[in-house]
Design a protein around this motif. Structure first.
Motif, short mmCIF file in Angstrom:
data_model
loop_
_atom_site.label_atom_id
_atom_site.label_comp_id
_atom_site.label_asym_id
_atom_site.label_seq_id
_atom_site.Cartn_x
_atom_site.Cartn_y
_atom_site.Cartn_z
N UNK A 121 0.85 -1.19 0.00
CA UNK A 121 0.00 0.00 0.00
C UNK A 121 0.89 1.25 0.00
N UNK A 122 0.36 2.33 -0.53
CA UNK A 122 1.10 3.60 -0.53
C UNK A 122 0.11 4.75 -0.71
N UNK A 149 -3.62 3.84 -2.17
CA UNK A 149 -3.88 2.65 -2.97
C UNK A 149 -3.29 1.41 -2.32
N UNK A 150 -3.81 0.24 -2.73
CA UNK A 150 -3.27 -1.03 -2.29
C UNK A 150 -3.41 -2.06 -3.38
N UNK A 171 -4.65 0.09 5.49
CA UNK A 171 -4.90 1.40 4.90
C UNK A 171 -5.61 2.33 5.90
N UNK A 172 -6.50 1.79 6.71
CA UNK A 172 -7.11 2.57 7.77
C UNK A 172 -6.06 3.12 8.73
N UNK A 173 -5.17 2.23 9.14
CA UNK A 173 -4.13 2.58 10.11
C UNK A 173 -3.14 3.58 9.54
N UNK A 177 -7.96 5.74 5.95
CA UNK A 177 -8.97 5.30 4.99
C UNK A 177 -10.26 4.89 5.70
N UNK A 178 -11.39 5.32 5.15
CA UNK A 178 -12.71 4.85 5.59
C UNK A 178 -13.13 3.73 4.64
N UNK A 179 -13.34 2.52 5.13
CA UNK A 179 -13.63 1.40 4.23
C UNK A 179 -14.77 1.66 3.24
N UNK A 180 -15.80 2.39 3.67
CA UNK A 180 -16.94 2.66 2.79
C UNK A 180 -16.56 3.53 1.60
N UNK A 181 -15.43 4.23 1.69
CA UNK A 181 -14.97 5.06 0.58
C UNK A 181 -14.18 4.27 -0.47
N UNK A 182 -13.74 3.07 -0.10
CA UNK A 182 -12.84 2.32 -0.97
C UNK A 182 -13.52 1.85 -2.26
N UNK A 183 -12.76 1.88 -3.34
CA UNK A 183 -13.12 1.24 -4.59
C UNK A 183 -12.22 0.01 -4.71
#
Length: 303
Positions: A121-122, A149-150, A171-173, A177-183
């Protein structure tokens, strides 16, 4: 353009060709202009024999100079500088590493200072996450809010142990990142029709997934008599036990993992291309009985 056997009538991945190099992208990720991404095919490289032709592995016995040329070609086709790639070190773990510009070139131009890493991830632009496949599942993650991204490698072990969830949590840590925002996108890999596994594998899926989803994850394979016999090395134990075989839907298992991690169903796109169904287009460990090269997934935030 080579013919493709797709698993759905609706096209979920787009095929692209540049200078003879064939690669694929996801429409859901194409819609985000700050991204560069792609998934390679075996078309358009310089390798020969079982590695023909776009082999992206230095470790399977191919000529290194040919593999190097293949990386140059795929980088040019997808549209990123080859020296910016950061390689995973895949051993079917759920370990996910944060990488930065300081890591660019690791695994390709210089040695890695890490091992046992199946996810990268970065949030730094220009860093090209690079992971490798020949039936296992590529998982793409994009946080459009934080532009993070991951990219993770999910074989059956990584899937049953939930590398998808591990990537989301990392990614949260790291980025908030909010999981609901992820694509998220589930890339080309082996489909349920092709993926036969033994009952000991299925027992692990039974232990990790609720019974309500088992019907979507696996189905028993019926031989002529409904059973398949194991031949034991000891002559006295031949056919002493019965071992059931199953067809595993690893795409659905990964989707379930993403949903459990908090990714919204509308934000998940699933491959319609099976690597084993398309052995002339993709490297497939199953279809080739292990005589093959590697495919690769790439993901980067534009500089």
């Amino acid at each position: 353009m080579e013919s493709l056997l797709r698993k759905n009538s609706r096209e979920h991945l787009r095929a692209h060709q540049k200078d003879g190099v064939l690669y694929f992208t996801f429409p859901i990720l194409d819609a985000m202009p700050f991204l560069i991404h792609g998934f390679s095919s075996r078309i358009g490289g310089v390798s020969e024999n079982e590695f023909s032709s776009m082999n992206l592995s230095f470790t399977r016995g191919d000529v290194p100079e040919r593999v190097d040329e293949n990386f140059h070609r795929i980088a040019d086709a997808v549209g990123f500088p080859y020296e910016k790639m950061v390689f995973s070190h895949q051993t079917h773990t759920t370990n996910v590493r944060v990488v930065t510009k300081e890591d660019c070139g690791r695994g390709y131009l210089r040695e890695r200072d890490y091992q046992d890493v199946d996810g990268l991830i970065t949030n730094e632009p220009g860093v090209v996450l690079s992971t490798f496949y020949a039936d296992c599942v590529p998982l793409y993650f994009v946080d459009p809010v934080h532009r993070a991204i991951g990219l993770s490698h999910s074989g059956w072990r990584g899937t049953v142990n939930d590398i998808a969830g591990a990537t989301v949590r990392k990614m949260q840590e790291a980025f908030g990142t909010v999981p609901a925002d992820l694509i998220a996108a589930i890339g080309p890999s082996i489909c349920q029709d092709c993926y036969e596994v033994s009952e000991d594998v299925i027992d692990q899926f039974r232990a990790r997934y609720p019974e309500s989803v088992w019907q979507f994850l696996f189905v028993e394979k019926k031989a002529d008599n409904g059973q398949q016999k194991i031949t034991w090395p000891d002559e006295d134990r031949k056919n002493a036990e019965i071992q059931k075989k199953y067809r595993l839907n690893i795409w659905e298992a990964c989707r379930q993992n993403l949903l459990r991690a908090g990714v919204q169903e509308k934000n998940i796109q699933i491959t319609d291309l099976c690597t084993c169904c398309n052995p002339d287009i993709f490297f497939s460990h199953r279809a080739s009985h292990g005589k093959r090269g590697n495919l690769a997934g790439f993901l980067a935030v534009k500089s």
